[in-house]
Scaffold this motif. Structure first.
Motif, short mmCIF file in Angstrom:
data_model
loop_
_atom_site.label_atom_id
_atom_site.label_comp_id
_atom_site.label_asym_id
_atom_site.label_seq_id
_atom_site.Cartn_x
_atom_site.Cartn_y
_atom_site.Cartn_z
N HIS A 70 0.88 -1.19 0.00
CA HIS A 70 0.00 0.00 0.00
C HIS A 70 0.91 1.23 0.00
O HIS A 70 1.64 1.46 0.97
N LEU A 71 0.86 2.00 -1.11
CA LEU A 71 1.72 3.18 -1.26
C LEU A 71 0.88 4.41 -1.59
O LEU A 71 -0.30 4.30 -1.90
N GLY A 72 1.54 5.57 -1.57
CA GLY A 72 0.82 6.83 -1.83
C GLY A 72 0.38 7.41 -0.50
O GLY A 72 1.17 7.52 0.44
N LEU A 73 -0.91 7.74 -0.40
CA LEU A 73 -1.44 8.18 0.89
C LEU A 73 -1.61 6.95 1.77
O LEU A 73 -2.40 6.06 1.47
N THR A 74 -0.82 6.88 2.83
CA THR A 74 -0.90 5.75 3.74
C THR A 74 -1.42 6.29 5.09
O THR A 74 -0.67 6.94 5.83
N ILE B 150 -0.43 -4.33 -5.24
CA ILE B 150 -0.16 -3.08 -4.50
C ILE B 150 -1.37 -2.16 -4.63
O ILE B 150 -1.93 -2.01 -5.72
N ILE B 151 -1.75 -1.54 -3.50
CA ILE B 151 -2.76 -0.48 -3.54
C ILE B 151 -2.04 0.85 -3.68
O ILE B 151 -1.05 1.10 -2.98
N LEU B 152 -2.54 1.70 -4.57
CA LEU B 152 -2.05 3.08 -4.69
C LEU B 152 -3.18 4.00 -4.28
O LEU B 152 -4.25 3.98 -4.89
N GLU B 153 -2.96 4.77 -3.23
CA GLU B 153 -4.03 5.63 -2.72
C GLU B 153 -3.72 7.10 -2.98
O GLU B 153 -2.64 7.60 -2.63
N LYS B 154 -4.69 7.78 -3.57
CA LYS B 154 -4.70 9.23 -3.74
C LYS B 154 -3.39 9.79 -4.30
O LYS B 154 -2.69 10.55 -3.63
N ILE B 155 -3.10 9.38 -5.53
CA ILE B 155 -1.94 9.93 -6.24
C ILE B 155 -2.41 10.33 -7.64
O ILE B 155 -3.47 9.87 -8.08
N PRO B 156 -1.64 11.15 -8.37
CA PRO B 156 -2.06 11.54 -9.71
C PRO B 156 -2.29 10.33 -10.62
O PRO B 156 -1.51 9.36 -10.60
N ILE C 49 -2.09 -3.64 -9.78
CA ILE C 49 -2.09 -2.36 -9.08
C ILE C 49 -3.55 -1.94 -8.91
O ILE C 49 -4.27 -1.76 -9.89
N ILE C 50 -3.96 -1.79 -7.65
CA ILE C 50 -5.36 -1.44 -7.35
C ILE C 50 -5.37 0.01 -6.87
O ILE C 50 -4.61 0.37 -5.97
N GLY C 51 -6.26 0.81 -7.43
CA GLY C 51 -6.27 2.23 -7.08
C GLY C 51 -7.45 2.64 -6.23
O GLY C 51 -8.53 2.05 -6.28
N ILE C 52 -7.21 3.68 -5.43
CA ILE C 52 -8.30 4.40 -4.75
C ILE C 52 -7.90 5.87 -4.85
O ILE C 52 -6.87 6.28 -4.31
N GLY C 53 -8.66 6.62 -5.64
CA GLY C 53 -8.25 7.99 -5.92
C GLY C 53 -6.99 8.03 -6.73
O GLY C 53 -6.15 8.92 -6.56
N ALA C 54 -6.82 7.06 -7.64
CA ALA C 54 -5.59 6.97 -8.44
C ALA C 54 -5.92 6.83 -9.93
O ALA C 54 -5.08 6.37 -10.71
N GLY C 55 -7.12 7.24 -10.32
CA GLY C 55 -7.49 7.25 -11.73
C GLY C 55 -7.82 5.89 -12.30
O GLY C 55 -7.87 4.88 -11.57
#
Ligand code: KIV
Length: 271
Positions: A144-148, A186-192, A207-213
């Motif tokens: 889990h990366l980005g906003l953690t 990997i989760i990517l949270e709230k990144i461009p 790669i699973i996104g939340i607020g990652a487009g």
């Protein structure tokens, strides 16, 4: 037939095949039996027993207070509900940072006591030793990366992460390190969105996104948010599929009225 239609049970291998076939992975959080039963029946691929339980179930401001015992309680209820989905459980704050032996024993407790299928840890290279140790024991790990959110007091705010080149570069390196260590996703949270899409292209695991487009391999949302149960949380990335807050409020009002007026129960509702 598509990979997800063919999968009676979703495993980490199924998710990898979905990525390779270009099929989007669906994921929602779940914290209790009744909700998880409906989510699984709907055909979701992954249920995350997120430490967001600390917010939506327990009413804490952050995810920090939830304990390992509480996570195991939620995870056990979810595991009892599911027939098909892969269950991922968050290792809570304080159960893995800085001590890989403790990280392994926390992960083992989750797997043994809840029956879940995998664990998720927040962070990159700084927690690689913990991730490697857990993986060595045969426990699948999601990164889990980005906003953690467990690091909210370091960030100071919930704004979008990795807008600057330096942080974006570091995130790409972290994602590569998690993949090389053996994480299954990997989760990517709230990144461009552009950065997330680049990671999904360069990294071979899902790669699973939340607020990652939309350029990633799948999406996750907190179930209470997408159902509109919490009417105070309205970030740009959230699509609300219902306004359960209003629906439930209306039902509770009607029930109170019916009891007060003596309308409930009527003859047909009595023995
Ligand atoms: O705890 C959680 O619900 C999460 C999601 C926001 C990805 O980690």
């Amino acid at each position: 037939m598509s990979v997800h239609e063919n999968a009676k049970k979703v495993t980490t291998h199924v998710l990898q095949e979905m990525k390779e076939a270009g099929e989007k992975i669906t994921m929602l959080t779940g914290y209790d039996y009744s909700m998880a039963r409906i989510i699984d029946t709907a055909g979701i691929d992954v249920i995350l027993v997120g430490d967001s339980a600390s917010n939506v179930m327990a009413g804490h401001e952050t995810t920090l207070p939830i304990t390992l015992d509480q996570m195991i309680y939620h995870a056990s209820a979810v595991v009892r509900a599911i027939d098909r989905a892969l269950v991922v459980v968050d290792l809570p704050f304080g159960s893995y940072q800085g001590n890989s032996k403790e990280a392994l024993s926390s992960a083992i407790r989750i797997m043994k006591e809840s029956g879940a299928h995998s664990v998720k840890l927040e962070g990159g290279q700084e927690i690689l030793e913990s991730i490697t140790r857990i993986l060595t024991a045969g426990i699948p790990v999601m990164g889990h990366l980005g906003l953690t959110p467990q690091s909210i007091y370091k960030f100071g705010t919930y704004v979008v992460r990795a807008r600057e080149e330096e942080e974006a570069q570091r995130l790409i390196e972290d994602a590569k390190a998690l993949e090389a260590a053996g994480c299954f996703a990997i989760i990517l949270e709230k990144i461009p969105a552009e950065l997330a899409a680049r990671v999904a292209k360069e990294i071979n695991i899902p790669i699973i996104g939340i607020g990652a487009g939309n350029g990633v391999d799948g999406q996750v949302l907190v179930v209470h948010d997408m159902l509109g149960i919490n009417n105070e949380f309205n970030p740009r990335f959230l699509r609300k599929y219902h306004n359960l807050y209003q629906e439930m409020l209306g039902s509770f009002h009607r029930y109170i009225e019916d009891v007060r007026s003596g309308d409930f129960p009527n003859e047909e509702e009595s023995y």
